[in-house]
Motif scaffolding. Structure first.
Motif, mmCIF file in Angstrom:
data_model
loop_
_atom_site.group_PDB
_atom_site.id
_atom_site.type_symbol
_atom_site.label_atom_id
_atom_site.label_comp_id
_atom_site.label_asym_id
_atom_site.label_seq_id
_atom_site.Cartn_x
_atom_site.Cartn_y
_atom_site.Cartn_z
ATOM 1 N N PRO A 224 0.786 -1.231 0.000
ATOM 2 C CA PRO A 224 0.000 0.000 0.000
ATOM 3 C C PRO A 224 0.820 1.283 0.000
ATOM 4 O O PRO A 224 0.331 2.338 -0.417
ATOM 5 C CB PRO A 224 -0.825 -0.107 1.289
ATOM 6 N N ILE A 225 2.095 1.212 0.434
ATOM 7 C CA ILE A 225 2.907 2.423 0.571
ATOM 8 C C ILE A 225 4.284 2.194 -0.033
ATOM 9 O O ILE A 225 4.970 1.223 0.307
ATOM 10 C CB ILE A 225 3.064 2.820 2.059
ATOM 11 N N GLY A 226 4.680 3.100 -0.928
ATOM 12 C CA GLY A 226 6.015 3.017 -1.528
ATOM 13 C C GLY A 226 6.707 4.368 -1.463
ATOM 14 O O GLY A 226 6.150 5.383 -1.900
ATOM 15 N N ILE A 227 7.895 4.395 -0.891
ATOM 16 C CA ILE A 227 8.706 5.619 -0.871
ATOM 17 C C ILE A 227 9.436 5.698 -2.208
ATOM 18 O O ILE A 227 10.143 4.765 -2.592
ATOM 19 C CB ILE A 227 9.698 5.598 0.307
ATOM 20 N N SER A 228 9.264 6.813 -2.939
ATOM 21 C CA SER A 228 9.798 6.898 -4.292
ATOM 22 C C SER A 228 10.190 8.344 -4.585
ATOM 23 O O SER A 228 10.606 9.069 -3.687
ATOM 24 C CB SER A 228 8.759 6.381 -5.288
ATOM 25 N N PHE A 229 10.062 8.757 -5.856
ATOM 26 C CA PHE A 229 10.357 10.147 -6.225
ATOM 27 C C PHE A 229 9.251 10.675 -7.121
ATOM 28 O O PHE A 229 8.495 9.916 -7.718
ATOM 29 C CB PHE A 229 11.740 10.272 -6.878
ATOM 30 N N GLU A 230 9.178 11.998 -7.213
ATOM 31 C CA GLU A 230 7.943 12.607 -7.717
ATOM 32 C C GLU A 230 7.677 12.326 -9.189
ATOM 33 O O GLU A 230 6.523 12.187 -9.599
ATOM 34 C CB GLU A 230 7.927 14.112 -7.428
ATOM 35 N N TYR A 231 8.717 12.213 -10.019
ATOM 36 C CA TYR A 231 8.488 11.920 -11.439
ATOM 37 C C TYR A 231 7.760 10.593 -11.599
ATOM 38 O O TYR A 231 6.750 10.485 -12.280
ATOM 39 C CB TYR A 231 9.817 11.902 -12.206
ATOM 40 N N ARG A 232 8.271 9.551 -10.947
ATOM 41 C CA ARG A 232 7.640 8.240 -11.072
ATOM 42 C C ARG A 232 6.269 8.237 -10.405
ATOM 43 O O ARG A 232 5.320 7.630 -10.918
ATOM 44 C CB ARG A 232 8.538 7.160 -10.454
ATOM 45 N N GLY A 233 6.139 8.944 -9.272
ATOM 46 C CA GLY A 233 4.847 9.027 -8.610
ATOM 47 C C GLY A 233 3.783 9.627 -9.505
ATOM 48 O O GLY A 233 2.675 9.096 -9.631
ATOM 49 N N ASN A 234 4.118 10.738 -10.156
ATOM 50 C CA ASN A 234 3.172 11.375 -11.068
ATOM 51 C C ASN A 234 2.839 10.467 -12.234
ATOM 52 O O ASN A 234 1.684 10.387 -12.674
ATOM 53 C CB ASN A 234 3.761 12.693 -11.599
ATOM 54 N N GLN A 235 3.843 9.772 -12.750
ATOM 55 C CA GLN A 235 3.602 8.900 -13.898
ATOM 56 C C GLN A 235 2.665 7.745 -13.534
ATOM 57 O O GLN A 235 1.739 7.415 -14.281
ATOM 58 C CB GLN A 235 4.928 8.367 -14.431
ATOM 59 N N VAL A 236 2.914 7.130 -12.370
ATOM 60 C CA VAL A 236 2.058 6.022 -11.934
ATOM 61 C C VAL A 236 0.635 6.514 -11.688
ATOM 62 O O VAL A 236 -0.347 5.873 -12.095
ATOM 63 C CB VAL A 236 2.644 5.357 -10.664
ATOM 64 N N LYS A 237 0.517 7.668 -11.049
ATOM 65 C CA LYS A 237 -0.811 8.244 -10.785
ATOM 66 C C LYS A 237 -1.541 8.560 -12.087
ATOM 67 O O LYS A 237 -2.732 8.252 -12.245
ATOM 68 C CB LYS A 237 -0.667 9.504 -9.938
ATOM 69 N N ASN A 238 -0.823 9.168 -13.046
ATOM 70 C CA ASN A 238 -1.440 9.542 -14.321
ATOM 71 C C ASN A 238 -1.799 8.338 -15.187
ATOM 72 O O ASN A 238 -2.602 8.449 -16.111
ATOM 73 C CB ASN A 238 -0.519 10.488 -15.099
ATOM 74 N N SER A 239 -1.223 7.186 -14.866
ATOM 75 C CA SER A 239 -1.566 5.964 -15.609
ATOM 76 C C SER A 239 -2.901 5.386 -15.135
ATOM 77 O O SER A 239 -3.407 4.420 -15.708
ATOM 78 C CB SER A 239 -0.466 4.914 -15.432
ATOM 79 N N GLY A 240 -3.453 5.972 -14.067
ATOM 80 C CA GLY A 240 -4.753 5.523 -13.571
ATOM 81 C C GLY A 240 -4.695 4.743 -12.274
ATOM 82 O O GLY A 240 -5.739 4.306 -11.766
#
Length: 344
Positions: A224-240
């Motif tokens: 449920p929780i992954g520490i990452s970085f904002e580029y990948r976070g935005n990309q995963v979120k924008n993928s739906g």
């Protein structure tokens, strides 16, 4: 007969003349060996843009995660293979500079670069491309099933309710993981930073060998929780994927993707061309398709999908500390936490 022979010779000459420059151009194209930790979904566009601007040079990538590339470069110190290092963490390049491995070079357009994101020497050994900062990818669907509250701070992640629910990058292999660790040591002090990581470790399910993978795992619902970085976070979120990006209130660790020329390169002219392109407005416009903050001040737009004050949330990062203490920090981290690292 004489006219026919002249005509044939003219045709032959025209064919050879048309062919010769092509052959020469292909033969003279300089292969440039570039070590990188850039994301695989970025490097194709960068290569195409650079080679369009400089068709006499061909980039040959050697790509891996930041920690692996850094270790490879240091292992090859006595006999360096790379011509250029591009898209590798500035703290790693600072370490290589301290080892005398980089050639100081001020690229064309240097004056347009933000001084916060370049080497501070008069003639820099590395210059920044873009900034990537920490985020927490929080899967709202999985969290609801598990009755997990959304964390707001780094210290929230040490609460017992999150036991076994968090994944993060391994700092020995991931630049994202390393800037997380060095940020916590700066935010909480050395003793407080290790105490924090001891508590966080209790809740970690796995340390992954990539800065992207924890967010991808959160997006897919594996954790449920992954520490990452904002580029990948935005990309995963924008993928739906059903994730929210959390930017902890204490402040965000961050790094600079940077470019430097290896002192031992035998292809200096081509290496300088890549360094020039890396600092250019055209290159920075490509970087900004991936990152909110880029080094070239002529390229700026408000961050998409990030807090308006995102840049202000970045901690005051001591790159010299991160570079100088890399071995010491990673040795201590491995001793304490490596048992939960995913298999290589």
């Amino acid at each position: 007969m004489k006219s026919t022979l002249s005509h044939m010779l003219a045709l032959l000459c025209a064919g050879l003349c048309a062919y010769a420059p092509l052959s020469s151009s292909a033969a003279d194209r300089v292969p440039l060996l570039v070590y990188t930790a850039l994301e695989t979904d970025q490097i194709k566009a960068y290569k195409e843009s650079f080679e369009k601007a400089y068709p006499d040079v061909e980039i040959k990538w050697v790509r891996d995660s930041t920690g692996i590339i850094t270790a490879k470069l240091l292992a090859e110190k006595a006999n360096p293979q790379a011509d250029v290092v591009m898209g590798v963490a500035a703290s790693s390049l600072a370490l290589m500079d301290a080892e005398g491995m980089l050639l100081p070079y001020k690229p064309k357009g240097y004056e347009q670069l933000n001084p916060k994101y370049v080497d501070t020497k008069a003639v820099p050994s590395w210059v920044g491309m873009d900034v990537f900062g920490a985020t927490i990818c929080f899967n709202t669907v999985e969290a609801k099933k598990m009755n997990l509250p959304k964390p707001e701070t780094w210290k929230d992640l040490t609460k017992p309710i999150y036991k076994g629910k968090i994944v993060m990058p391994n700092p020995a292999s991931s630049g994202t993981g390393y800037f997380d660790v060095t940020a916590w040591l700066q935010l909480f002090g050395e003793q407080g930073g290790w105490k924090y990581m001891d508590a966080l470790h209790e809740n970690i399910a796995q340390y992954m060998h990539s800065g992207s993978k924890p967010c991808k795992s959160a997006g897919s619902g594996e954790f449920p929780i992954g520490i990452s970085f904002e580029y990948r976070g935005n990309q995963v979120k924008n993928s739906g994927a059903p994730i929210e990006l959390v930017f902890p209130k204490e402040g965000l660790g961050w790094e600079i993707e940077a470019t430097g020329i290896m002192k031992t390169t035998k292809k200096l002219d081509a290496a300088k061309k890549l360094a020039d392109w890396s600092a250019s407005k055209d290159a920075n416009e490509l970087y900004q398709k991936n990152f909110a903050i880029v080094a070239n001040t002529a390229v700026h737009k408000p961050p998409t999908g990030l807090p308006a004050n995102y840049e202000e949330m970045l901690i005051k990062n001591d790159f010299a500390f991160a570079a100088k203490n890399r071995d010491k920090i990673l040795t201590e981290w491995n001793k304490r936490y490596d048992a939960k690292s995913e298999p290589k």
